[in-house]
Design a protein around this motif. Structure first.
Motif, mmCIF file in Angstrom:
data_model
loop_
_atom_site.group_PDB
_atom_site.id
_atom_site.type_symbol
_atom_site.label_atom_id
_atom_site.label_comp_id
_atom_site.label_asym_id
_atom_site.label_seq_id
_atom_site.Cartn_x
_atom_site.Cartn_y
_atom_site.Cartn_z
ATOM 1 N N UNK A 1 79.869 16.412 18.309
ATOM 2 C CA UNK A 1 80.507 15.752 17.169
ATOM 3 C C UNK A 1 79.536 15.589 16.007
ATOM 4 N N UNK A 2 78.292 15.225 16.304
ATOM 5 C CA UNK A 2 77.288 15.057 15.258
ATOM 6 C C UNK A 2 77.034 16.365 14.522
ATOM 7 N N UNK A 3 76.897 17.450 15.291
ATOM 8 C CA UNK A 3 76.645 18.749 14.662
ATOM 9 C C UNK A 3 77.802 19.157 13.756
ATOM 10 N N UNK A 4 79.028 18.987 14.259
ATOM 11 C CA UNK A 4 80.192 19.383 13.462
ATOM 12 C C UNK A 4 80.328 18.515 12.210
ATOM 13 N N UNK A 5 80.158 17.188 12.359
ATOM 14 C CA UNK A 5 80.326 16.283 11.223
ATOM 15 C C UNK A 5 79.270 16.548 10.155
ATOM 16 N N UNK B 1 86.378 22.017 4.085
ATOM 17 C CA UNK B 1 85.148 22.184 4.864
ATOM 18 C C UNK B 1 85.404 21.948 6.345
ATOM 19 N N UNK B 2 86.254 20.971 6.662
ATOM 20 C CA UNK B 2 86.606 20.706 8.055
ATOM 21 C C UNK B 2 87.298 21.920 8.670
ATOM 22 N N UNK B 3 88.235 22.489 7.935
ATOM 23 C CA UNK B 3 88.920 23.688 8.440
ATOM 24 C C UNK B 3 87.935 24.842 8.634
ATOM 25 N N UNK B 4 87.026 25.010 7.662
ATOM 26 C CA UNK B 4 86.088 26.127 7.744
ATOM 27 C C UNK B 4 85.153 25.964 8.946
ATOM 28 N N UNK C 1 93.441 21.465 15.488
ATOM 29 C CA UNK C 1 93.509 21.619 14.031
ATOM 30 C C UNK C 1 94.166 20.395 13.391
ATOM 31 N N UNK C 2 95.267 19.943 13.969
ATOM 32 C CA UNK C 2 95.956 18.776 13.410
ATOM 33 C C UNK C 2 95.118 17.513 13.570
ATOM 34 N N UNK C 3 94.448 17.361 14.719
ATOM 35 C CA UNK C 3 93.619 16.175 14.933
ATOM 36 C C UNK C 3 92.469 16.109 13.926
ATOM 37 N N UNK C 4 91.785 17.234 13.760
ATOM 38 C CA UNK C 4 90.649 17.240 12.845
ATOM 39 C C UNK C 4 91.095 17.060 11.396
ATOM 40 N N UNK C 5 92.263 17.612 11.049
ATOM 41 C CA UNK C 5 92.787 17.413 9.690
ATOM 42 C C UNK C 5 93.100 15.935 9.449
ATOM 43 N N UNK C 6 93.760 15.303 10.451
ATOM 44 C CA UNK C 6 94.064 13.885 10.318
ATOM 45 C C UNK C 6 92.794 13.054 10.220
ATOM 46 N N UNK C 7 91.774 13.413 11.022
ATOM 47 C CA UNK C 7 90.504 12.678 10.966
ATOM 48 C C UNK C 7 89.835 12.859 9.608
ATOM 49 N N UNK D 1 85.322 27.780 16.413
ATOM 50 C CA UNK D 1 86.241 28.357 17.389
ATOM 51 C C UNK D 1 85.992 29.849 17.581
ATOM 52 N N UNK D 2 85.577 30.531 16.518
ATOM 53 C CA UNK D 2 85.322 31.973 16.616
ATOM 54 C C UNK D 2 84.006 32.254 17.332
#
Length: 340
Positions: A50-54, A91-94, A118-124, A100-101
């Motif tokens: 989570x830290x790396x992604x955020x 940026x979240x989508x990217x 995708x929906x969870x991360x968009x909502x977050x 994922x790839x």
């Protein structure tokens, strides 16, 4: 020029303290996600992922804002905030798509799971972005109110020193009309320049123009005091191309005349020096203190405080006005950085 620099909405983002707090906030969000009841697994692994992604989302968003800073500088603050929210979601989508790839073998997901994530991360991202949007709007509103309050304070200080300065000048002119009418024309020309500068309100002019106003003021006072007023100038031929608040040196000269020349029957001297000291411009106004007891005069702290406030506002707190009393002389020194 304006009396004070108007900050751009994104200026605060490039400050070191803001960047550090943003990174810490991202780590706090990662810790919350790791501690949330989201199934089995190692909490430390969840925290690391989570830290790396955020942080990637955060840095990507800040980088995009920095790259677009020139174009966004012309936008309204509200539009800039919505653009930041949009960049955060993109940026979240990217980051999710690239993750994922790249991790398809380690993190296999079906189309349904991928859509759910995708929906969870968009909502977050939207939730965090809306909270950041509210914080940004409050911060920007606070900065605007602070700028307006400071401007009102400067205008009030400027208004308080005008009557004393202008009325004294008018009294001098009235006396000259009766005593030396041949010099009244020159006084009126100098007086018109001083009136124009005083009534224009807080603004910035070149150092050369400010010194020209001081010379006009001293010419008027020279007509009033005659040989009692002795002025010594130490000014370089080539003045720095620097802006100063209008009527910032003149009140210090007026103060020197009022306390060092006017109370003494034999008059006194006023010394004005302009010099550069490293990366600083220093303007010194000094006068000899009366050696014998004289009629006390009231202080002139209003003019001094106004000059100090305007210098600090123009230089964002870097400039200063300092006064000292030593060896029978009173000295006021204005220090202004030569570089913005």
């Amino acid at each position: 020029m304006s009396a004070a620099h108007t900050p751009a909405p994104l200026d605060a983002l490039w400050q070191t303290s803001v960047m550090v707090w943003a990174l810490l906030a991202g780590e706090g969000l990662a810790a919350i996600l790791a501690l949330a009841p989201a199934g089995d697994g190692n909490r430390w692994v969840h925290f690391g992922v989570a830290s790396l992604a955020i942080q990637w989302v955060l840095l990507t968003t800040l980088g995009a804002l920095y790259g677009l800073r020139t174009r966004l500088a012309t936008w309204r603050p509200a539009h800039v905030a919505y653009a930041g929210l949009l960049l955060l979601v993109l940026s979240t989508w990217a980051v999710f798509g690239v993750s994922a790839w790249l991790l398809a073998d380690l993190w296999p997901m079906s189309d349904g799971e991928r859509g759910d994530w995708f929906l969870r991360l968009t909502a977050l991202a939207l939730t965090v972005g809306v909270l950041g949007l509210a914080a940004f709007q409050n911060h920007w509103r606070g900065r605007q109110l602070a700028v307006r309050a400071k401007q009102a304070e400067l205008e009030a200080l400027q208004a308080r020193i005008r009557p004393h300065f202008l009325f004294n000048t008018l009294n001098t002119g009235a006396a000259l009309v009766h005593q030396r009418p041949e010099e009244a024309e020159r006084l009126l020309l100098d007086l018109s320049d001083l009136f124009r500068a005083a009534l224009a309100g807080p603004r910035e002019i070149t150092l050369a123009d400010e010194l020209a106003l001081v010379r006009r003021y001293l010419e008027i006072e020279g007509l009033r005091f005659g040989d009692r007023l002795r002025v010594e100038w130490q000014v370089p031929v080539a003045l720095p191309d620097l802006a100063v608040p209008a009527l910032s040196i003149q009140p210090l000269v007026e103060n020197a005349i009022r306390h060092g020349v006017e109370p003494v029957a034999t008059g006194g001297d006023v010394h004005l020096q302009v010099a550069t000291n490293g990366d600083w411009l220093e303007v010194t106004v000094a006068n000899a203190l009366p050696s014998a007891p004289v009629r006390p005069t009231t202080g002139h702290q209003v003019g001094l405080n106004a000059v100090r406030a305007r210098i600090q506002a123009m230089t964002h707190g870097r400039g200063s006005v300092r006064t000292t009393t030593a060896e029978g002389r009173y000295t006021a020194v204005i220090r202004i950085p030569l570089t913005p």
